[in-house]
Each structure stands twice: as structure tokens, then as C-alpha cells.
Design an enzyme around this catalytic site. Structure first.
Site, PDB file in Angstrom:
ATOM      1  NE  ARG A 115      24.133  -0.778  -0.524  1.00 41.91           N
ATOM      2  CZ  ARG A 115      23.574   0.423  -0.464  1.00 41.91           C
ATOM      3  NH1 ARG A 115      24.182   1.394   0.199  1.00 41.91           N
ATOM      4  NH2 ARG A 115      22.412   0.677  -1.034  1.00 41.91           N
ATOM      5  CE  LYS A 152      -4.124   1.962   0.577  1.00 36.74           C
ATOM      6  NZ  LYS A 152      -4.038   2.860  -0.588  1.00 36.74           N
ATOM      7  CD  GLU A 203      16.882   2.606   2.648  1.00 37.88           C
ATOM      8  OE1 GLU A 203      17.931   3.153   2.317  1.00 37.88           O
ATOM      9  OE2 GLU A 203      15.959   2.349   1.837  1.00 37.88           O
ATOM     10  NE  ARG A 227      22.702  10.420  -2.420  1.00 36.98           N
ATOM     11  CZ  ARG A 227      22.396   9.117  -2.461  1.00 36.98           C
ATOM     12  NH1 ARG A 227      22.471   8.468  -3.599  1.00 36.98           N
ATOM     13  NH2 ARG A 227      22.023   8.484  -1.365  1.00 36.98           N
ATOM     14  CB  VAL A 277      25.316   7.328  -0.865  1.00 34.61           C
ATOM     15  CG1 VAL A 277      25.791   8.662  -1.437  1.00 34.61           C
ATOM     16  CG2 VAL A 277      25.413   6.232  -1.919  1.00 34.61           C
ATOM     17  CD  GLU A 305      15.574  -1.015   0.113  1.00 33.58           C
ATOM     18  OE1 GLU A 305      15.235  -1.940  -0.639  1.00 33.58           O
ATOM     19  OE2 GLU A 305      16.212  -0.035  -0.276  1.00 33.58           O
ATOM     20  CE  LYS A 314      17.878   6.693   0.402  1.00 36.94           C
ATOM     21  NZ  LYS A 314      18.697   5.756   1.194  1.00 36.94           N
TER      22      LYS A 314
END
Length: 446
Positions: free
Chosen positions: A292, A201, A275, A338, A295, A288, A237
Site C-alpha cells: 500500500r 535473530k 522494508e 509525525r 505514511v 516485510e 515510526k
């Protein structure tokens, strides 16, 4: 501690890892493609070895070539950075087979969290809130339509093995779902070798907020607070900050506890990120886990004073965390943007030669840079060429530093997204902390 570490990556993250290795008196080994022969990270490492042509599947994804370089150079450990092989289960297993330490979690954990469906089930079992949706693969579009009508549109169609926005699409109707199912499944199969689809959803007015965790081999697991990463284009992002302007102290504490519970439930080791999506009522849901370094890790480092790469190295070396949860405090506010070599309007990549490059300086500015003047930005890799990080005593002060630093940034010869970043930082909704995932569509592209 390790005497020599190979960095199986490129660009700014390779430079970032090399920097901490130097500080810890660890020799660094870089591997590079023909296209990266002049890249800064190559000359910054103690050793550098050519591993193939420009294309990643002929160089940076060549597991055996990288393993061979590690063995030939006597590197005891490999830091995978982010992207490329960082969440590659086969690579982590090959390292273990060759008695080379993979600086990250066990391969079995990477594999489990690499499947978004398996991750949903694990988190649900651990009592971590998950977004309402399906925990089993969708076999056909018709099955998806039936479930979507039960849940109510809009829904998010997702590839179980997807990442970077690939295989992911919001759909609003039966017709959209039919078209999106086959296209996204095909792309997921092409990019990830797995076309399995599932559905969630849509969380309305969502904020993308993630929690950094560290876990050692002695059972110590703690969190380093949150990063808000809601401002995205193409589901990728662009702006990240710590702390989130959305969260209350109570929700911050609850999310941190949930992240630690999630990491412990899968016996996680090393640095990782849980996340979440959060709505404006502070309800949050597992999205998720990234197994690792991220960034956006510098904003966490800036507000906590913890060098995450150093902690990764120490944990991989078998050391216990030298601090406890209660030792960690939030100091000030940090924002990262970024810098991409791309058109600021269309977001299309803009490769070419950088004829002039000058990053801003100052007490409140940190730069993580992958390029230099007269450097050729090729179309072979992710278009991110640098990260600009600023820190202030509070969010308003950090925004002021960011505005000043962006105005001093100089990149000539290619297009960059700096004009887009300047629009964001000048936007009143951004200043007010209204940083939902729909921010660019609502405030920049309107």
C-alpha cells in the site's frame, strides 16, 4: 482515467488523495464516521457519506457499507489509503466482485505478503537476504527456547500476521521468551485473528530502511530509492527521511535491485514498499513488504518529484509507467516528522479539543494535516494529527528547516509530541546521522 474515486480512509491521507484527484480532474467521494463529521477531509471531497458510529469496526471497517456507497455514487475505483482496509484481502476481493477497481495490488499478493512467514519464504526463494530465523510457525514456547539457544539471544519474537509493533518483542532469556510467547500470541489472535508466532535473530545497531517500488501491468517495475525510518517509539515510526544517512551508493543500488527483484518475484502491481533492516556494515535483510501507500511517502515524493498517488491511480487505470529507472534522480534531502496527540514523555494518547492550530509555512515546508482549530481529537483513532515535511539541498539544510518549522508549529488544547521532535532534531547524534532503531532509548529516554 477514472471519473470518480472513493477514498476508504480518513484524516490526512484522505485529504492527500483528494488533493491529487482534484489535480487530475477526478471527482472524490469521502466516507466518514459520526466522530469525523467536522474533519477537514469531509468538506474537501466532492461528496461525503456518513457510514456509521465512531468506532472503526462500525464504520471504516464496514466493507459492505463502503462498497454500497461506491456503487450508489458511481465511483469506479476505491483508494484505501494506509491502515484500515488498505491490506484487507476480503475488501480487495469484494471490490473485484463488484467490478470496482481496488487501487492496490491483487488480493492474492496482499494475502501472501500479509503473512510474515510466507513473505520470508517468498523473499528467500527470490534471492533477497532475510534475517536469520525460523520459516515455520513456533508451536510452543519450548520450541522457541530450543531455537533461541541455537541462534543465541537476543531474539525477536514476532506474530506472523502482526503489524504496528503488535505481537512483536525482543527477548533476552528463556524466562522472557516463555512469558512473551503466550502474551504476544494472544494479542496477535485478538488484533489479527492469527496467533502464529515465529522468531528472528536481532540485528544489532539496526537501521530501518525501506525501498519504494512502483510496478505497472506491462511488466515495468522500478524503485524510487530509500527512506530511513529508524527513529521509532513503541516500534512505530516518528521521523523518516530520504535519503538514508547510512547508505553508500553501492548499498543503495544493491537494496534497490533487491526490492525490484522482490516485487517482480510476486508479480506485484501498483505502489509498494520493501522494508529492510540494515546493520552498520551495510548488510541488509528483508523485514516485510507493505502492499500500500506508506505514511512516509512524501519524503520520496520530495526527492524524486514523483506524485505517488497519481502513479497509483494511473497504474490502477491500466496505464504504463511513463518513466524508467534511469530517469529517476535524487534531488536534495527530505525529512518528515509525525505530529501525534500524545504526551511527549510517556507517549500516551492525549485526546481533547484543539483550541488553536497553526502549521508552519515556507518554501521548504510541506504539511499534511488531519485537524483544524476547534477540532475534537477523539480516542477512537490513531493519534497522528499531522505530518510536517521539510526539504533542503542537503541533510544539514533540511535539519535546519525542520528546526525552524517545529518552532513555528502551534497546537493548543492537547498535548503533542512536538517537544520530543525538538529534542531529536537538536541531538548531535541525529545531526551526525546516527539514527539507529534504538535512538530514542539511547538518546532521549536515558
Amino acid at each position: 482515467m477514472f471519473q470518480k474515486v472513493l477514498i476508504a480512509n480518513r484524516g490526512e491521507i484522505a485529504s492527500r488523495v483528494i488533493r491529487t484527484c482534484k489535480r487530475m480532474n477526478i471527482k472524490s467521494v469521502a466516507v466518514y464516521s459520526e466522530a469525523d463529521a467536522e474533519a477537514p477531509f469531509v468538506s474537501e471531497a466532492d461528496e461525503a457519506h456518513l457510514i456509521g458510529p465512531a468506532r472503526v469496526n462500525e464504520s471504516y471497517l464496514q466493507v459492505e457499507k463502503i462498497i454500497n456507497v461506491a456503487k450508489e455514487t458511481g465511483a469506479e475505483a476505491i483508494h484505501p489509503g494506509y491502515g484500515l482496509l488498505s491490506e484487507n484481502v476480503d475488501f480487495a476481493r469484494r471490490c473485484r466482485e463488484e467490478n470496482i477497481v481496488f487501487i492496490g495490488p491483487d488480493a492474492d499478493v496482499i494475502e501472501k505478503m500479509g503473512s510474515k512467514l510466507a513473505a520470508r519464504k517468498s523473499m528467500e526463494a527470490a534471492g533477497v537476504p532475510i534475517i536469520p530465523g525460523t520459516n515455520e510457525p513456533l508451536e510452543t514456547p519450548e520450541e522457541g527456547i530450543k531455537l533461541a539457544n541455537e541462534m543465541g539471544y537476543p531474539v525477536m519474537l514476532k506474530a506472523s500476521a502482526g503489524g504496528g509493533g503488535i505481537g512483536m518483542q525482543i527477548v533476552h532469556s528463556d524466562d522472557e521468551l516463555t512469558k512473551a510467547f503466550e502474551g504476544n500470541s494472544r494479542r496477535a489472535e485478538q488484533f489479527f485473528g492469527d496467533g502464529t508466532m515465529f522468531m528472528e535473530k536481532v540485528v544489532e545497531n539496526a537501521h530501518h530502511i525501506e525501498i519504494q517500488v512502483l510496478a505497472d501491468h506491462d511488466g515495468n517495475t522500478l524503485h524510487l530509492f530509500e527512506r530511513e525510518c529508524s527513529i521509532q517509539r513503541r516500534h512505530q515510526k516518528v521521523v523518516e527521511e530520504a535519503s538514508s544517512p547510512l547508505l553508500t551508493e553501492q548499498t543503495r543500488s544493491e537494496m534497490g535491485d533487491a526490492a525490484v527483484r522482490a516485487a517482480k518475484s510476486i508479480n506485484y502491481k501498483n505502489a509498494g514498499t520493501i522494508e529492510f533492516l540494515a546493520d552498520e556494515d551495510q548488510n541488509f535483510y528483508f523485514l516485510e513488504m507493505n502492499t500500500r501507500l506508506q505514511v512516509e511517502h512524501p519524503v520520496t515524493e520530495e526527492i524524486t518529484g514523483v506524485d505517488l498517488v497519481e502513479q497509483q491511480l494511473r497504474i490502477a487505470n491500466g496505464e504504463s509507467l511513463s518513466f524508467k529507472q534511469e530517469d529517476l534522480k535524487i534531488d536534495g534531502h527530505a525529512i518528515e516528522v509525525r505530529i501525534y496527540s500524545e504526551d511527549p514523555e510517556t507517549f500516551f494518547p492525549s485526546p481533547g479539543t484543539i483550541t488553536a492550530f497553526e502549521a508552519p509555512t515556507g518554501d521548504h515546508v510541506r504539511n499534511e494535516v488531519a485537524v483544524k482549530a476547534n477540532y475534537q481529537v477523539t480516542p477512537y483513532y490513531d493519534p497522528m494529527i499531522a505530518k510536517l515535511i521539510v526539504k533542503g539541498n542537503n541533510r544539514d539544510e533540511a535539519i535546519g528547516h525542520l528546526k525552524e518549522a517545529l518552532s513555528a508549529y502551534k497546537v493548543e488544547g492537547i498535548k503533542t509530541n512536538i517537544p520530543l521532535l525538538q529534542k531529536i532534531v537538536e541531538n548531535q547524534s541525529f545531526k551526525d546521522g546516527q539514527t539507529r532503531t534504538s535512538f530514542i532509548d539511547e538518546h532521549i529516554k536515558k
